[in-house]
Scaffold this active site. Structure first.
Site, PDB file in Angstrom:
ATOM      1  N   GLY A  48      39.133  51.271  59.435  1.00  0.00           N
ATOM      2  CA  GLY A  48      38.138  52.520  59.566  1.00  0.00           C
ATOM      3  C   GLY A  48      38.612  53.886  59.068  1.00  0.00           C
ATOM      4  O   GLY A  48      37.790  54.831  58.910  1.00  0.00           O
ATOM      5  N   GLU A 102      43.673  57.550  63.240  1.00  0.00           N
ATOM      6  CA  GLU A 102      42.399  56.644  63.808  1.00  0.00           C
ATOM      7  C   GLU A 102      41.090  57.315  63.315  1.00  0.00           C
ATOM      8  O   GLU A 102      40.964  58.331  63.041  1.00  0.00           O
ATOM      9  CB  GLU A 102      42.523  56.476  65.358  1.00  0.00           C
ATOM     10  N   ASP A 103      40.093  56.243  63.119  1.00  0.00           N
ATOM     11  CA  ASP A 103      38.895  56.538  63.051  1.00  0.00           C
ATOM     12  C   ASP A 103      38.108  57.322  64.060  1.00  0.00           C
ATOM     13  O   ASP A 103      37.262  58.464  64.224  1.00  0.00           O
ATOM     14  CB  ASP A 103      37.972  55.637  62.355  1.00  0.00           C
ATOM     15  N   ASP A 106      37.493  55.677  71.466  1.00  0.00           N
ATOM     16  CA  ASP A 106      36.178  55.166  72.312  1.00  0.00           C
ATOM     17  C   ASP A 106      36.959  54.975  73.854  1.00  0.00           C
ATOM     18  O   ASP A 106      36.801  56.025  74.469  1.00  0.00           O
ATOM     19  CB  ASP A 106      35.682  53.909  71.577  1.00  0.00           C
ATOM     20  N   LYS A 134      35.164  59.977  71.704  1.00  0.00           N
ATOM     21  CA  LYS A 134      34.131  59.972  72.567  1.00  0.00           C
ATOM     22  C   LYS A 134      34.474  60.358  73.850  1.00  0.00           C
ATOM     23  O   LYS A 134      35.000  59.064  74.553  1.00  0.00           O
ATOM     24  CB  LYS A 134      33.417  58.553  72.508  1.00  0.00           C
ATOM     25  N   PHE A 155      26.560  54.669  69.324  1.00  0.00           N
ATOM     26  CA  PHE A 155      27.284  53.778  68.111  1.00  0.00           C
ATOM     27  C   PHE A 155      26.993  54.309  66.668  1.00  0.00           C
ATOM     28  O   PHE A 155      25.949  54.751  66.410  1.00  0.00           O
ATOM     29  CB  PHE A 155      26.596  52.507  68.222  1.00  0.00           C
ATOM     30  N   ASP A 162      32.125  51.044  60.396  1.00  0.00           N
ATOM     31  CA  ASP A 162      31.057  50.073  59.745  1.00  0.00           C
ATOM     32  C   ASP A 162      30.404  49.552  60.937  1.00  0.00           C
ATOM     33  O   ASP A 162      30.630  49.600  62.043  1.00  0.00           O
ATOM     34  CB  ASP A 162      31.965  48.924  59.250  1.00  0.00           C
ATOM     35  N   ARG A 168      30.622  51.844  55.690  1.00  0.00           N
ATOM     36  CA  ARG A 168      31.861  52.534  55.615  1.00  0.00           C
ATOM     37  C   ARG A 168      31.868  53.543  54.444  1.00  0.00           C
ATOM     38  O   ARG A 168      32.578  54.371  54.555  1.00  0.00           O
ATOM     39  CB  ARG A 168      33.065  51.522  55.151  1.00  0.00           C
TER      40      ARG A 168
HETATM   41  P1  5GP Z   1      38.551  51.792  71.899  1.00  0.00           P
HETATM   42  O1  5GP Z   1      39.839  50.738  71.658  1.00  0.00           O
HETATM   43  O2  5GP Z   1      38.909  53.108  71.750  1.00  0.00           O
HETATM   44  O3  5GP Z   1      37.655  51.545  72.784  1.00  0.00           O
HETATM   45  O4  5GP Z   1      37.852  51.414  70.359  1.00  0.00           O
HETATM   46  C1  5GP Z   1      38.528  51.941  69.212  1.00  0.00           C
HETATM   47  C2  5GP Z   1      37.840  51.257  68.079  1.00  0.00           C
HETATM   48  O5  5GP Z   1      36.565  50.703  68.296  1.00  0.00           O
HETATM   49  C3  5GP Z   1      37.746  52.012  67.138  1.00  0.00           C
HETATM   50  O6  5GP Z   1      38.854  51.940  66.235  1.00  0.00           O
HETATM   51  C4  5GP Z   1      36.606  51.502  66.172  1.00  0.00           C
HETATM   52  O7  5GP Z   1      37.049  50.277  65.234  1.00  0.00           O
HETATM   53  C5  5GP Z   1      35.586  50.831  67.095  1.00  0.00           C
HETATM   54  N1  5GP Z   1      34.640  51.758  67.446  1.00  0.00           N
HETATM   55  C6  5GP Z   1      34.521  52.403  68.644  1.00  0.00           C
HETATM   56  N2  5GP Z   1      33.366  53.066  68.793  1.00  0.00           N
HETATM   57  C7  5GP Z   1      32.588  52.801  67.797  1.00  0.00           C
HETATM   58  C8  5GP Z   1      31.654  53.082  67.103  1.00  0.00           C
HETATM   59  O8  5GP Z   1      30.549  54.124  67.614  1.00  0.00           O
HETATM   60  N3  5GP Z   1      31.050  52.828  65.558  1.00  0.00           N
HETATM   61  C9  5GP Z   1      32.071  51.995  65.113  1.00  0.00           C
HETATM   62  N4  5GP Z   1      31.406  51.484  63.788  1.00  0.00           N
HETATM   63  N5  5GP Z   1      33.134  51.800  65.409  1.00  0.00           N
HETATM   64  C10 5GP Z   1      33.396  52.173  66.794  1.00  0.00           C
HETATM   65 MG    MG Z   2      39.539  51.459  64.378  1.00  0.00          MG
END
Ligand code: 5GP
Ligand code: MG
Length: 178
Positions: A48, A102-103, A106, A134, A155, A162, A168
């Protein structure tokens, strides 16, 4: 309003490329100021973060290294809870200033796992730089040090992120149409 269809879902334009680039430049300026003299090692999390990492590094002007790791963590449009291990770190990060790139942050689950896996390697400090954050989705007790853009709980795809592997390549960021 620009729209894209990816697989079975419709997305609408959310953040334009110019806005993304401006926010990445601002983030780089902060990193240049804060981490001057620390010779940081940036560790970008594939897939990402590939676009973010590339554009960020064009504006980082302090001596630094970059390397890439991989972690599988996301299926479809909801976070999976069991994360796989970090793969591909060959560099010695003991006593180094590490910047995780990181991308998106969340729930914070992925970043927390990454931090705990890097901590056993005894870096001097770990900073987190993320393209997107977020804040309303965050459930873990972590806070990214460098955030390019804060977004609501939708999302999104594009600029490295992606939907089931697609999207992407988009240079803007799109959000899902409900
Ligand atoms: P977390 O572990 O913080 O809940 O989620 C992080 C990972 O979930 C990110 O590195 C990403 O890969 C994915 N992710 C979280 N939110 C989104 C979103 O809105 N869109 C996409 N494409 N991936 C997300
Ligand atoms: Mg990621």
């Amino acid at each position: 309003m620009k729209k894209v269809r990816i697989l079975d879902k419709d997305f609408e334009l959310f953040i334009e490329a110019d806005t993304i680039q401006e926010s990445i430049k601002r983030l780089a300026v902060n990193i240049n100021n804060d981490l001057k003299g620390k010779n940081p090692i940036f560790i970008a999390v594939l897939n990402g973060s590939f676009m973010f990492a590339g554009d960020l590094m064009k504006h980082v002007n302090i001596p630094s290294e970059i390397t890439f790791v991989r972690i599988a963590s996301y299926k479809g449009i909801s976070s999976t809870l069991d994360l796989k291990e970090v793969l591909g770190l060959n560099e010695d990060i003991k006593d180094r200033t590490v910047v995780i790139v990181e991308d998106i942050v969340d729930t914070g689950h992925t970043i927390e796992k990454l931090i705990s896996q890097f901590e056993v390697l005894e870096p001097k400090e770990i900073k987190i730089a993320t393209l997107l954050f977020k804040p309303k989705a965050l459930i873990k007790d972590i806070k990214p040090d460098y955030v390019a853009l804060e977004i609501p709980n939708d999302f999104i795809v594009g600029f490295g992120l992606d939907y089931d592997g697609f999207g992407r390549n988009l240079q803007d960021i799109y959000k899902i149409k409900m």
